[in-house]
Design an enzyme around this catalytic site. Structure first.
Site, PDB file in Angstrom:
ATOM      1  N   ASP A   1     -39.148  55.245  55.072  1.00  0.00           N
ATOM      2  CA  ASP A   1     -38.949  54.848  56.471  1.00  0.00           C
ATOM      3  C   ASP A   1     -39.200  56.016  57.417  1.00  0.00           C
ATOM      4  OD1 ASP A   1     -38.382  52.099  56.691  1.00  0.00           O
ATOM      5  OD2 ASP A   1     -36.363  52.396  55.907  1.00  0.00           O
TER       6      ASP A   1
ATOM      7  N   TYR B   1     -32.582  49.565  63.837  1.00  0.00           N
ATOM      8  CA  TYR B   1     -33.234  50.711  63.210  1.00  0.00           C
ATOM      9  C   TYR B   1     -34.597  50.895  63.858  1.00  0.00           C
ATOM     10  CZ  TYR B   1     -29.791  50.691  59.407  1.00  0.00           C
ATOM     11  OH  TYR B   1     -28.626  50.759  58.687  1.00  0.00           O
TER      12      TYR B   1
ATOM     13  N   ARG C   1     -32.765  39.874  56.252  1.00  0.00           N
ATOM     14  CA  ARG C   1     -31.512  40.267  56.888  1.00  0.00           C
ATOM     15  C   ARG C   1     -31.450  39.720  58.311  1.00  0.00           C
ATOM     16  NH1 ARG C   1     -31.749  46.656  55.800  1.00  0.00           N
ATOM     17  NH2 ARG C   1     -33.980  46.179  55.991  1.00  0.00           N
TER      18      ARG C   1
ATOM     19  N   GLU D   1     -30.074  54.676  63.143  1.00  0.00           N
ATOM     20  CA  GLU D   1     -30.128  55.780  62.196  1.00  0.00           C
ATOM     21  C   GLU D   1     -29.824  57.140  62.801  1.00  0.00           C
ATOM     22  OE1 GLU D   1     -34.352  55.518  63.755  1.00  0.00           O
ATOM     23  OE2 GLU D   1     -32.800  54.080  63.164  1.00  0.00           O
TER      24      GLU D   1
ATOM     25  N   HIS E   1     -36.617  54.448  63.383  1.00  0.00           N
ATOM     26  CA  HIS E   1     -37.392  55.385  62.557  1.00  0.00           C
ATOM     27  C   HIS E   1     -38.690  55.769  63.271  1.00  0.00           C
ATOM     28  CE1 HIS E   1     -34.642  54.756  59.210  1.00  0.00           C
ATOM     29  NE2 HIS E   1     -34.801  53.451  59.330  1.00  0.00           N
TER      30      HIS E   1
ATOM     31  N   LYS F   1     -34.573  45.578  61.550  1.00  0.00           N
ATOM     32  CA  LYS F   1     -35.710  46.477  61.401  1.00  0.00           C
ATOM     33  C   LYS F   1     -36.368  46.766  62.738  1.00  0.00           C
ATOM     34  CE  LYS F   1     -37.073  48.253  58.426  1.00  0.00           C
ATOM     35  NZ  LYS F   1     -36.660  49.639  58.048  1.00  0.00           N
TER      36      LYS F   1
END
Length: 371
Positions: free
Chosen positions: A270, A94, A15, A118, A96, A75
Site C-alpha cells: 500500500d 485510508y 469491506r 493511516e 496511502h 480504501k
C-alpha cells in the site's frame, strides 16, 4: 451532519466504511447517514439492516457523494470516485498517498478535506486506525504465504510446519511492528522456523519478551537481510514509515539469490512495497513470478476477510467519526492533535510532510489550517 457511506469498488473489496452498529451511534445523535444500496452486502448486511438503525439508502454513489457532508470509506477513492468529491467535502478513509501521485493530484484539485486513517496517531506513538488492518494483514500474510508455497501455486511445495522427520519451513519477517508481530504469531503457531529482522533494538527486545525461544531476533542490516532472505522459504515484508513510501530493503539481486519456488509477501505494498521487485496485485490475480520466486502483493489484503476487517476497522474509527460529526472537522482536529495528524490534504494544500516530500508538493503545516 450528513455522513455518506458509498459501496467500495476496488477489485474484490467487500469491506464497508460503517457497519449498522456504527450507523446507529450516529443516528441516535441526530446525524443523518446515507448508505449506498448494497454497500454492506459483501459482509452480510442488507439495506434493511441499515434502514432499521435509521440510515437512508441511496440508489447510487453519485447521490451519496452529492449529498453528504462527509464521506466515510475503507480504501482510497479510485479515479471515478475522486471525480465526485466536492469543494469543502470531508473524506475520511485510508489514502496511502506517498506512492500515489495521481490520487494526490486529484485530491488536491478536488478542494476537499482529506483525512487519512493511516496517519492518525496516538499518545503511545502508535497508529490506532492502521493497527487493526495491520493485525489482519499480518495474520493473513502467513496464510497467503503458506498457500503460495504449494507446488500448484508455483511454490517450493513446502509445508510450513513440516512433519515428524521433515524440517519446518524457514520464515523471515522484515519489520517487527504490528504486522510483523502478528505474522510471527501465526507462523510460530503453524510450527515454522521464524526469524524477525528489525533495526530497532527496543522492538527486538519487546519481541524477544513476547516470543522467547519460539523465534529468532536479528538486527537488520544489509548483510543480515541478504543472509536470511536467501535462506528463507517465505519472506514477509512488514516495513512501515508512517505516511511515507516504504523503503526498498530487499533488492532484485537478493530476490535472484532466493531458493526456486520461495515466496515473498509484501504487506507494505500500500505504501509502494519494500521489495524492489514488488508491484501491486489484486485478490483476483494475487501472485506473479520474478525469476523463480513467487510474489504476493495484494494491496487490500484485509478485504479478503471483509467481515472480520470491517468490524475491526469500525471499532477503531467510530470515535473519530463521531467527533468529526459532532464538532465538524476543523474543531475536531483542533481539539485532537492526533486526528490532526491524519489531515493529508486540505482544500488544495498538502498537509502531510512525508507526502509533500515524496511527491514534490509544498508542505503546509496542518496546525495552520485549523488555527
Amino acid at each position: 451532519m450528513k455522513i455518506g457511506v458509498p459501496k467500495e469498488i476496488k477489485n474484490h473489496e467487500y469491506r464497508v466504511g460503517m457497519v449498522p452498529a456504527s450507523v446507529k451511534e450516529l443516528t441516535r445523535r441526530n446525524h443523518e447517514v446515507l448508505v449506498q444500496a448494497g454497500a454492506g452486502a459483501g459482509i452480510g448486511f442488507s439495506d434493511e439492516a441499515y434502514i432499521d438503525v435509521g440510515a437512508t439508502i441511496a440508489a447510487t454513489a453519485d447521490q451519496v457523494f452529492a449529498e453528504a457532508d462527509m464521506i466515510v470509506k475503507v480504501k482510497e477513492p479510485l479515479a471515478e470516485e475522486r471525480a465526485k468529491l466536492r469543494s469543502g467535502q470531508v473524506l475520511f478513509t485510508y489514502l496511502h498517498l506517498a506512492p500515489d501521485p495521481e490520487q494526490t493530484k486529484d485530491l488536491v484539485n478536488s478542494d476537499a478535506i482529506c483525512i487519512a486513517y493511516e496517519t492518525v496517531t496516538s499518545d503511545s506513538g502508535m497508529l490506532p486506525l492502521l493497527a487493526p488492518m495491520s493485525e489482519v494483514a499480518g495474520r493473513m500474510s502467513i496464510q497467503a504465504g503458506a498457500h503460495s508455497l504449494e507446488k500448484a501455486q508455483g511454490g517450493r511445495g513446502v509445508l510450513l510446519a513440516g512433519v515428524p522427520g521433515v524440517a519446518p519451513a524457514k520464515v523471515a519477517i522484515i519489520g517487527g511492528g504490528v504486522v510483523g508481530s502478528n505474522a510471527a504469531q501465526m507462523a510460530i503457531g503453524m510450527g515454522a522456523q521464524v526469524t524477525i529482522l528489525d533495526n530497532n533494538i527496543n522492538s527486538l527486545r519487546r519481541l524477544d519478551a513476547q516470543f522467547g525461544a519460539s523465534a529468532q531476533m536479528v538486527y537488520s542490516t544489509g548483510e543480515s537481510l541478504k543472509e536470511y532472505v536467501s535462506a528463507a522459504d517465505l519472506v514477509i515484508g512488514a516495513v512501515l514509515v508512517p505516511g511515507a513510501a516504504a523503503p526498498k530493503l530487499v533488492t532484485k539481486k537478493m530476490i535472484d539469490n532466493m531458493k526456486p519456488g520461495a515466496v515473498v509477501v509484501d504487506v507494505a505494498i500500500d505504501q509502494g512495497g519494500c521489495f524492489e521487485t514488488s508491484k501491486a496485485t489484486t485478490h483476483q490475480d494475487p501472485t506473479y513470478m520474478v525469476g523463480d520466486v513467487v510474489h504476493y502483493c495484494v494491496a487490500n489484503m484485509p478485504g479478503g476477510v471483509a467481515r472480520t476487517s470491517s468490524f475491526a476497522l469500525n471499532n477503531a474509527t467510530l470515535p473519530y467519526i463521531i467527533a468529526l460529526a459532532e464538532k465538524g472537522w476543523k474543531q475536531a482536529c483542533a481539539d485532537d492533535k492526533h486526528l490532526l495528524n491524519g489531515l493529508n490534504v486540505h482544500r488544495g494544500q498538502v498537509t502531510n510532510g512525508p507526502v509533500a516530500t515524496n511527491l514534490g508538493y509544498e508542505f503546509v503545516a496542518p496546525e495552520s489550517v485549523v488555527a
